[in-house]
Write a protein that holds these residues in place. Structure first.
Motif, PDB file in Angstrom:
ATOM      1  N   PRO A 132      51.653  35.626  37.799  1.00 57.23           N
ATOM      2  CA  PRO A 132      52.401  36.820  38.467  1.00 57.23           C
ATOM      3  C   PRO A 132      51.522  38.125  38.113  1.00 57.23           C
ATOM      4  O   PRO A 132      51.231  38.391  37.080  1.00 57.23           O
ATOM      5  CB  PRO A 132      53.793  36.958  37.845  1.00 57.23           C
ATOM      6  CG  PRO A 132      53.962  35.363  37.241  1.00 57.23           C
ATOM      7  CD  PRO A 132      52.537  35.033  36.869  1.00 57.23           C
ATOM      8  N   VAL A 133      51.270  39.118  39.162  1.00 57.87           N
ATOM      9  CA  VAL A 133      50.789  40.317  38.952  1.00 57.87           C
ATOM     10  C   VAL A 133      52.175  41.256  38.620  1.00 57.87           C
ATOM     11  O   VAL A 133      53.133  41.379  39.391  1.00 57.87           O
ATOM     12  CB  VAL A 133      50.233  41.068  40.005  1.00 57.87           C
ATOM     13  CG1 VAL A 133      49.655  42.470  39.734  1.00 57.87           C
ATOM     14  CG2 VAL A 133      48.923  40.133  40.378  1.00 57.87           C
ATOM     15  N   PRO A 134      51.964  42.044  37.538  1.00 57.65           N
ATOM     16  CA  PRO A 134      53.190  42.898  36.973  1.00 57.65           C
ATOM     17  C   PRO A 134      53.151  44.037  38.000  1.00 57.65           C
ATOM     18  O   PRO A 134      52.588  44.602  38.596  1.00 57.65           O
ATOM     19  CB  PRO A 134      52.861  43.506  35.686  1.00 57.65           C
ATOM     20  CG  PRO A 134      51.378  42.827  35.482  1.00 57.65           C
ATOM     21  CD  PRO A 134      50.780  42.250  36.542  1.00 57.65           C
ATOM     22  N   GLU A 135      54.510  44.819  38.066  1.00 61.71           N
ATOM     23  CA  GLU A 135      54.563  46.061  38.802  1.00 61.71           C
ATOM     24  C   GLU A 135      53.882  47.083  38.495  1.00 61.71           C
ATOM     25  O   GLU A 135      53.474  47.194  37.412  1.00 61.71           O
ATOM     26  CB  GLU A 135      55.964  46.568  38.556  1.00 61.71           C
ATOM     27  CG  GLU A 135      56.795  46.839  39.911  1.00 61.71           C
ATOM     28  CD  GLU A 135      58.444  47.134  39.349  1.00 61.71           C
ATOM     29  OE1 GLU A 135      58.666  48.376  39.752  1.00 61.71           O
ATOM     30  OE2 GLU A 135      59.013  46.220  39.074  1.00 61.71           O
ATOM     31  N   GLY A 136      53.377  47.723  39.608  1.00 60.50           N
ATOM     32  CA  GLY A 136      52.539  48.746  39.389  1.00 60.50           C
ATOM     33  C   GLY A 136      51.135  48.624  39.382  1.00 60.50           C
ATOM     34  O   GLY A 136      50.191  49.514  39.283  1.00 60.50           O
ATOM     35  N   VAL A 137      50.566  47.188  39.520  1.00 61.12           N
ATOM     36  CA  VAL A 137      49.172  47.003  39.690  1.00 61.12           C
ATOM     37  C   VAL A 137      48.871  46.595  40.939  1.00 61.12           C
ATOM     38  O   VAL A 137      49.636  45.764  41.487  1.00 61.12           O
ATOM     39  CB  VAL A 137      48.979  45.938  38.612  1.00 61.12           C
ATOM     40  CG1 VAL A 137      47.392  45.417  38.750  1.00 61.12           C
ATOM     41  CG2 VAL A 137      49.136  46.230  37.144  1.00 61.12           C
ATOM     42  N   SER A 138      48.022  47.264  41.646  1.00 58.59           N
ATOM     43  CA  SER A 138      47.505  46.844  42.997  1.00 58.59           C
ATOM     44  C   SER A 138      46.852  45.708  43.106  1.00 58.59           C
ATOM     45  O   SER A 138      46.307  45.292  42.170  1.00 58.59           O
ATOM     46  CB  SER A 138      46.644  47.928  43.361  1.00 58.59           C
ATOM     47  OG  SER A 138      45.404  48.088  42.930  1.00 58.59           O
ATOM     48  N   LEU A 139      47.168  44.921  44.295  1.00 61.02           N
ATOM     49  CA  LEU A 139      46.186  43.848  44.415  1.00 61.02           C
ATOM     50  C   LEU A 139      44.759  43.882  44.232  1.00 61.02           C
ATOM     51  O   LEU A 139      43.907  42.913  43.883  1.00 61.02           O
ATOM     52  CB  LEU A 139      46.712  43.003  45.660  1.00 61.02           C
ATOM     53  CG  LEU A 139      48.053  42.322  45.719  1.00 61.02           C
ATOM     54  CD1 LEU A 139      48.547  41.919  46.947  1.00 61.02           C
ATOM     55  CD2 LEU A 139      48.182  41.288  44.730  1.00 61.02           C
ATOM     56  N   ARG A 140      44.530  45.105  44.531  1.00 62.27           N
ATOM     57  CA  ARG A 140      43.039  45.390  44.764  1.00 62.27           C
ATOM     58  C   ARG A 140      42.420  45.229  43.126  1.00 62.27           C
ATOM     59  O   ARG A 140      41.693  44.615  42.937  1.00 62.27           O
ATOM     60  CB  ARG A 140      42.481  46.722  45.289  1.00 62.27           C
ATOM     61  CG  ARG A 140      41.053  47.061  45.249  1.00 62.27           C
ATOM     62  CD  ARG A 140      40.675  48.529  45.395  1.00 62.27           C
ATOM     63  NE  ARG A 140      41.138  49.232  44.222  1.00 62.27           N
ATOM     64  CZ  ARG A 140      40.736  50.497  44.136  1.00 62.27           C
ATOM     65  NH1 ARG A 140      39.955  51.115  44.829  1.00 62.27           N
ATOM     66  NH2 ARG A 140      41.243  51.250  42.932  1.00 62.27           N
ATOM     67  N   ASP A 141      43.158  46.055  42.429  1.00 65.20           N
ATOM     68  CA  ASP A 141      42.851  46.062  40.832  1.00 65.20           C
ATOM     69  C   ASP A 141      42.861  44.630  40.313  1.00 65.20           C
ATOM     70  O   ASP A 141      42.195  44.116  39.578  1.00 65.20           O
ATOM     71  CB  ASP A 141      43.542  46.937  40.184  1.00 65.20           C
ATOM     72  CG  ASP A 141      43.240  48.454  40.558  1.00 65.20           C
ATOM     73  OD1 ASP A 141      42.116  48.454  41.448  1.00 65.20           O
ATOM     74  OD2 ASP A 141      43.832  49.408  40.000  1.00 65.20           O
ATOM     75  N   ALA A 142      44.181  43.955  40.690  1.00 61.82           N
ATOM     76  CA  ALA A 142      44.508  42.831  40.300  1.00 61.82           C
ATOM     77  C   ALA A 142      43.470  41.580  40.367  1.00 61.82           C
ATOM     78  O   ALA A 142      43.344  40.682  39.538  1.00 61.82           O
ATOM     79  CB  ALA A 142      46.088  42.261  40.692  1.00 61.82           C
ATOM     80  N   SER A 143      42.912  41.827  41.542  1.00 63.84           N
ATOM     81  CA  SER A 143      41.593  40.791  42.083  1.00 63.84           C
ATOM     82  C   SER A 143      40.615  40.584  40.702  1.00 63.84           C
ATOM     83  O   SER A 143      39.732  39.727  40.638  1.00 63.84           O
ATOM     84  CB  SER A 143      41.210  41.064  43.091  1.00 63.84           C
ATOM     85  OG  SER A 143      40.522  42.171  43.337  1.00 63.84           O
ATOM     86  N   CYS A 144      40.516  42.137  39.713  1.00 60.52           N
ATOM     87  CA  CYS A 144      39.393  41.803  39.115  1.00 60.52           C
ATOM     88  C   CYS A 144      39.944  41.325  37.579  1.00 60.52           C
ATOM     89  O   CYS A 144      39.063  41.101  36.595  1.00 60.52           O
ATOM     90  CB  CYS A 144      39.043  43.269  38.596  1.00 60.52           C
ATOM     91  SG  CYS A 144      38.559  44.110  40.158  1.00 60.52           S
ATOM     92  N   ALA A 145      41.117  40.839  37.658  1.00 61.47           N
ATOM     93  CA  ALA A 145      41.913  40.208  36.240  1.00 61.47           C
ATOM     94  C   ALA A 145      41.214  38.798  35.828  1.00 61.47           C
ATOM     95  O   ALA A 145      40.769  38.527  34.645  1.00 61.47           O
ATOM     96  CB  ALA A 145      43.554  40.219  36.276  1.00 61.47           C
ATOM     97  N   PRO A 146      41.191  37.793  36.700  1.00 61.74           N
ATOM     98  CA  PRO A 146      40.840  36.584  36.372  1.00 61.74           C
ATOM     99  C   PRO A 146      39.581  36.281  35.755  1.00 61.74           C
ATOM    100  O   PRO A 146      39.355  35.573  34.829  1.00 61.74           O
ATOM    101  CB  PRO A 146      41.092  35.547  37.658  1.00 61.74           C
ATOM    102  CG  PRO A 146      41.840  36.590  38.517  1.00 61.74           C
ATOM    103  CD  PRO A 146      41.478  37.978  38.169  1.00 61.74           C
ATOM    104  N   ILE A 147      38.623  37.113  36.224  1.00 57.57           N
ATOM    105  CA  ILE A 147      37.185  36.811  35.546  1.00 57.57           C
ATOM    106  C   ILE A 147      36.522  38.037  35.207  1.00 57.57           C
ATOM    107  O   ILE A 147      36.377  37.833  33.623  1.00 57.57           O
ATOM    108  CB  ILE A 147      36.071  36.389  36.679  1.00 57.57           C
ATOM    109  CG1 ILE A 147      36.570  35.098  37.290  1.00 57.57           C
ATOM    110  CG2 ILE A 147      34.829  36.347  35.999  1.00 57.57           C
ATOM    111  CD1 ILE A 147      35.625  34.366  38.383  1.00 57.57           C
TER     112      ILE A 147
END
Ligand code: ZN
Length: 339
Positions: A132-147
């Motif tokens: 899950p992506v926490p509140e306040g984090v955009s999906l654009r930014d979150a896409s850079c999390a896994p790698i």
């Protein structure tokens, strides 16, 4: 639904694929919203002789999206923002059970590289590989999390055990992971020295918080790094370039220093002096991908304001333009493909 498909070396085609089936028990269906690009995409796009894979292949190794449908026995809710772990781990081997997902003994391939990836409208995933992506984090930014984020998290903290107050040299500080490494090291109070390939990037790296920026095209980073550390050297080198610069990366370590590497974009084969390795008691860590825990920590850091540097946003149809940007080495930060 759309699926961006690699049909041959350097040949991408936006295809109309049959809709994804409803998610099975233990699965969720994710509507992909953003795919972040990595060097891995570039390796795959160019064609790699050693990668076992079959074309056509849906590309995209790192992504975020929203839950579109849930299978039985999952806790997710429709509309929930999530990211996906792209390594098809078994979930039951010793490494998986111990949370070392990246070292799964029965890995079924990396999505977007060995098997179909995320550059499509809908993808069904085992729920255990969805975070899950926490509140306040955009999906654009979150896409850079896994790698991008999670790989750096794994390198700096799980492997190199970077401590507050230490000095770290970040090689290629303008790259996707380089920018993340600068920010993560500064966030815990380290002194950061970084290398870049041109003066415009040097300005940007300074703005990110790097204490010293070296243009490796005009200055020898080995000499300058030793000078900047009063000839002592750095505690940690963050490496992902390899090639001819690798020896310099070892040379700038202080005695007992740690080098951590996750890549070899300038060449996979290096030669170094073994006597130097043991006499200086250097530690060299290979670091491969990241764990699910690294992804959770990365997203938590984003929620606290440690956001990715976005160099370029492109629509799905211009995925290739995004890859070209990385290949040109003009990039500073991450390239994100928005759906
Ligand atoms: Zn496993």
């Amino acid at each position: 639904m759309r699926a961006l498909t690699l049909i041959g070396d350097r040949k991408l085609e936006l295809r109309d694929a049959p809709p994804a089936p409803p998610p099975a028990a233990g699965e969720v269906q994710v509507r992909v919203k953003a795919v972040a690009l990595n060097h891995l995409d570039l390796w795959g796009f160019r064609g790699m002789a050693f990668a076992k894979r079959q074309l056509p292949l849906v590309v995209g190794v790192e992504a975020s999206g929203e839950i579109a449908a849930v299978g039985q026995g999952t806790d997710f809710k429709a509309g929930q923002p999530v990211v996906m772990y792209g390594g098809l781990t078994c979930g039951v081997c010793k490494a998986c059970r111990e949370g070392r997902d990246n070292l799964c003994e029965n890995i079924g391939g990396i999505m977007g590289f060995h098997v179909d990836g995320f550059a499509r409208d809908l993808v069904n995933m085992p729920a255990r590989l969805v975070v899950p992506v926490p509140e306040g984090v955009s999906l654009r930014d979150a896409s850079c999390a896994p790698i991008a984020f999670a790989t750096v998290e794994h390198m700096l903290f799980d492997n190199a055990k970077l401590q507050p107050g230490e000095t770290v040299l970040v090689q290629a500080g303008g790259s996707g992971i380089g920018t993340v490494a600068i920010k993560m090291a500064k966030a815990i109070g380290c002194t950061v020295i970084t290398t870049v390939g041109d003066d415009a990037k040097a300005e940007k790296a300074k703005a990110l918080g790097a204490d010293h920026v070296i243009n490796y095209k005009t200055e020898r980073f080995e000499t300058l790094t030793r000078k900047l550390t009063n000839k002592k050297g750095v505690d940690v080198v963050f490496e992902h370039v390899g090639g001819e610069g690798f020896n310099g990366s070892l040379l700038v370590l202080k005695r007992g220093g740690r080098l951590v590497t996750c890549g070899s974009t300038a060449g996979p084969t290096v030669q170094f002096n073994l006597m130097q390795l043991f006499q200086q008691q250097y530690k060299i860590f290979g670091s491969f991908g990241a764990t699910l825990a690294n992804i959770r920590t990365s997203l938590a850091k984003m929620a606290e304001g440690l956001t990715p540097v976005i160099d370029l946003e492109v629509p799905l149809a211009e995925f290739e333009r995004g890859l070209a940007r990385i290949e040109s080495r003009q990039v500073f930060g991450k390239v994100v493909v928005l759906f």
